[in-house]
Design an enzyme around this catalytic site. Structure first.
Site, PDB file in Angstrom:
ATOM      1  N   HIS A 314       0.803  -1.233   0.000  1.00 24.42           N
ATOM      2  CA  HIS A 314       0.000   0.000   0.000  1.00 24.42           C
ATOM      3  C   HIS A 314       0.829   1.274   0.000  1.00 24.42           C
ATOM      4  CE1 HIS A 314       0.622  -0.072   4.410  1.00 24.42           C
ATOM      5  NE2 HIS A 314       0.235   1.195   4.420  1.00 24.42           N
ATOM      6  N   LYS A 318       5.472   5.709  -1.247  1.00 23.08           N
ATOM      7  CA  LYS A 318       6.348   6.473  -0.349  1.00 23.08           C
ATOM      8  C   LYS A 318       7.795   6.443  -0.818  1.00 23.08           C
ATOM      9  CE  LYS A 318       4.090   6.792   4.100  1.00 23.08           C
ATOM     10  NZ  LYS A 318       4.001   6.253   5.457  1.00 23.08           N
ATOM     11  N   HIS A 367      -5.985   3.848   0.591  1.00 25.55           N
ATOM     12  CA  HIS A 367      -5.841   3.646   2.039  1.00 25.55           C
ATOM     13  C   HIS A 367      -5.852   4.937   2.862  1.00 25.55           C
ATOM     14  CE1 HIS A 367      -1.478   4.184   1.187  1.00 25.55           C
ATOM     15  NE2 HIS A 367      -1.403   4.569   2.439  1.00 25.55           N
ATOM     16  N   HIS A 368      -5.881   6.096   2.201  1.00 31.68           N
ATOM     17  CA  HIS A 368      -6.050   7.352   2.961  1.00 31.68           C
ATOM     18  C   HIS A 368      -7.383   8.033   2.653  1.00 31.68           C
ATOM     19  CE1 HIS A 368      -2.223   7.437   5.020  1.00 31.68           C
ATOM     20  NE2 HIS A 368      -1.625   7.114   3.889  1.00 31.68           N
ATOM     21  N   ASP A 396      -4.282   0.555   8.805  1.00 34.19           N
ATOM     22  CA  ASP A 396      -3.195   1.510   8.577  1.00 34.19           C
ATOM     23  C   ASP A 396      -3.123   2.513   9.732  1.00 34.19           C
ATOM     24  OD1 ASP A 396      -1.113   2.656   6.860  1.00 34.19           O
ATOM     25  OD2 ASP A 396      -2.509   4.334   6.582  1.00 34.19           O
TER      26      ASP A 396
HETATM   27 FE   LIG Z   1       0.048   5.697   3.523  1.00 33.55          FE
HETATM   28 FE   LIG Z   2       0.571   3.081   5.602  1.00 36.23          FE
END
Ligand SMILES: [Fe+2]
Ligand SMILES: [Fe+2]
Length: 452
Positions: A314, A318, A367-368, A396
C-alpha cells in the site's frame, strides 16, 4: 481471462518504484537492462547470463531505501536530490568526493550549518560514500536471495559498484575478480545515468574516460563498437520499455506462481519499510492486522490473498517521497503535506501497470480515503469504499497510532481506540473498528501475562 503476469514483468514494472527512490528518471533500471543485454548479445553470453542480467538490473537498486536515512543525515536537504547528484561524480576519487561533500552538504543552510554537518560526519567523504554504497549493495543482494534467484544474481548486485582498478566498493575487488555480470551492469548503469541527463555523446565520453578505472576495458571497447544505427538507441527511447525488454527475453514469459508473487510483495514491503525509521515494519504489521480482521469478517482465501498483497504494497508510493519529509519530527508545512498526499497516487501508478493488478491497485491507492469523502487523494465517498479498503484504512491508522516511533513510545491500544472512536462513521468503518477491538482490545494485558 487475463493471464497472470510473469515474474520478469512484475519486477520490471516495480523497478519504476526503485528508480524513484534513487532519484532517477523513470525507466532507468529498464534502460540499464537493455544496454546490458545488448553488450551480452555481442559477447555471445548464455541465456542464463542474460536472465541474470535482467533480474540484476531490475533489482539492482532494491537496497537503495536502506541508505536513505543515512544519506539524509550526511547531507541534510532532500536525499533524493543528493542521490541523483552523486551519480555524476567519481566517488572513488577522494578529491571529487570532498568537492561533492562541500557543494552538497546542507544545500539550503548557512556556511555554519554546512560545516557543522560535515564535522558530524565521521571520516573522509570518500569513506562515507563507500559505506552508503556498501549498505545498498549488501541489502540489494539480500533481497535478490530472498526472491530465490540464482546466487549469481545476488552476486552481481553485491559487486555492482566494484571498479576495474580496485577502488570501488564494498570489497575493493579488481579486474576479473569482479563477476562479469557486475562489470557489464556497472558500465550500463553509469552510461544510462549520464545519457539521460547529458545525452549520448557526453555519456560515451564518460565511458571512454573511465575505461580501465571503473570499467573493464574489453567491455568498454565492445560497448563503443555498437554502431550509431543499432536498434538499441531507438529502443532506449521507447515509451513501453517493459515490452521492449520482454520481447528480447521470450524465455522469461512463464507465469508467476502464487508463492513467487507473495515473495515479491513481501520483499517490497521490506524495501518500503526501510525507507524511513518512522515506518520500520509498518507494512508488515498493517498486513498482519488486515489478515486477522478479514478472517474475522469471514473472507474466503482468494479475496484474502488479494487484500494481503495490497496491504504489503500500500505505501509503495512512499518510495517517491523524500525521506526528509517522511522523517520530519515536527509539524509539516502545507507544501510538505502535499508531497505526502501524493504517495497513494504514486502507489496507484506503480501497481496499476502490472496486468491483472487493478484490483490490488484500487485497494492500495485508497488507504487514505475517508467515508465522509474528506480523505486523499481521490476524495472517494462511502459508497465507493468497499470492505477491502475499509479494512486497509482502519489497520493503517491502527498501526500508525500504536507503533513505537523514534520520538515517542507506543500508544496503548485503549488510547488508540479512543482516538479512532471519534472518527467512527466519518473516517472509519464502525464494523472494522469493532473487529479490531475484539481482536486486539486486550493486547497489552495479554503481553503482560505472557511476559510474566
Ligand atoms: Fe500511507
Ligand atoms: Fe501506511
Amino acid at each position: 481471462v487475463e493471464q497472470t503476469p510473469s515474474k520478469a514483468e512484475i519486477l520490471g514494472s516495480l523497478s519504476l518504484a526503485l528508480d524513484l527512490v534513487e532519484g532517477q528518471v523513470e525507466g532507468h533500471a529498464m534502460r540499464t537492462c537493455l544496454i546490458a543485454i545488448r553488450i551480452a548479445e555481442i559477447l555471445g553470453l548464455s541465456v542464463e547470463d542474460k536472465e541474470d542480467l535482467y533480474f540484476a538490473s531490475v533489482l539492482k537498486d532494491s537496497g537503495c531505501s536502506n541508505n536513505a536515512v543515512r544519506i539524509l543525515k550526511i547531507f541534510g536537504g532532500d536525499e533524493l536530490v543528493s542521490k541523483r547528484k552523486v551519480k555524476f561524480i567519481d566517488w572513488s576519487s577522494p578529491v571529487e568526493s570532498l568537492k561533492f561533500a562541500i557543494m552538497n552538504t546542507e544545500p539550503n543552510g548557512s556556511l555554519k550549518d554546512r560545516l557543522r554537518r560535515m564535522a558530524n560526519n565521521i571520516g573522509p567523504p570518500q569513506e562515507i560514500m563507500n559505506e552508503v554504497t556498501s549498505a545498498r549493495c549488501t541489502r540489494g543482494a539480500f533481497i535478490a536471495q530472498k526472491l530465490n534467484f540464482r546466487i549469481s544474481v545476488a552476486n552481481a548486485i553485491l559487486h555492482l559498484d566494484e571498479h576495474w582498478d580496485g577502488r570501488g566498493a564494498p570489497f575493493g575487488h579488481r579486474g576479473d575478480k569482479i563477476p562479469l555480470i557486475a562489470r557489464i551492469l556497472c558500465l550500463a548503469q553509469t552510461f544510462e545515468v549520464f545519457r539521460t541527463t547529458f545525452g549520448t555523446g557526453a555519456a560515451q565520453e564518460v565511458v571512454r574516460k573511465r575505461s580501465k578505472k571503473w570499467f573493464d576495458p574489453e567491455i568498454a571497447s565492445i560497448f563503443h563498437s555498437i554502431p550509431d544505427n543499432d536498434a538499441l538507441w531507438a529502443e532506449l527511447e521507447s515509451d513501453d520499455l517493459g515490452h521492449v525488454a520482454s520481447a528480447k527475453l521470450p524465455w522469461l514469459t512463464s507465469h508467476a506462481i502464487d508463492v513467487d508473487i507473495d515473495g515479491i510483495c513481501e520483499a517490497f514491503a521490506m524495501i518500503i519499510d526501510a525507507k524511513s525509521s518512522f515506518t520500520a515494519e509498518h507494512s508488515k504489521r498493517v498486513t498482519d492486522y488486515a489478515v486477522r480482521l478479514a478472517e474475522w469478517q469471514g473472507y474466503e482465501p482468494e479475496p484474502l490473498q488479494k487484500l494481503r498483497r495490497a496491504c504489503l504494497m500500500h505505501d509503495i508510493g512512499k518510495l517517491g517521497v523524500s525521506t526528509s519529509i517522511l522523517e520530519k519530527p515536527g509539524k509539516l508545512t502545507p507544501e510538505e503535506f502535499d508531497q505526502i498526499k501524493l504517495h497513494p497516487k504514486y502507489s496507484d501508478i506503480i501497481l496499476r501497470r502490472i496486468p491483472t493488478w487493478e484490483g490490488l491497485a484500487n485497494i492500495a491507492s485508497a488507504h487514505h480515503e475517508r467515508l465522509d469523502g474528506k480523505g486523499y487523494w481521490r476524495g472517494l465517498t462511502a459508497e465507493q469504499l468497499d470492505l477491502d479498503v475499509r479494512i486497509a484504512t482502519a489497520c493503517d491508522v491502527f498501526d500508525a497510532l500504536t507503533a513505537k516511533r523514534p520520538y515517542r513510545d507506543a500508544m496503548p491500544v485503549r488510547k488508540a481506540f479512543e482516538i479512532m472512536d471519534r472518527d467512527l462513521g466519518t473516517a472509519f468503518d464502525p464494523d472494522c473498528v469493532a473487529g479490531l477491538k475484539e481482536i486486539y482490545g486486550h493486547r497489552e494485558e495479554m503481553e503482560v501475562a505472557v511476559a510474566a
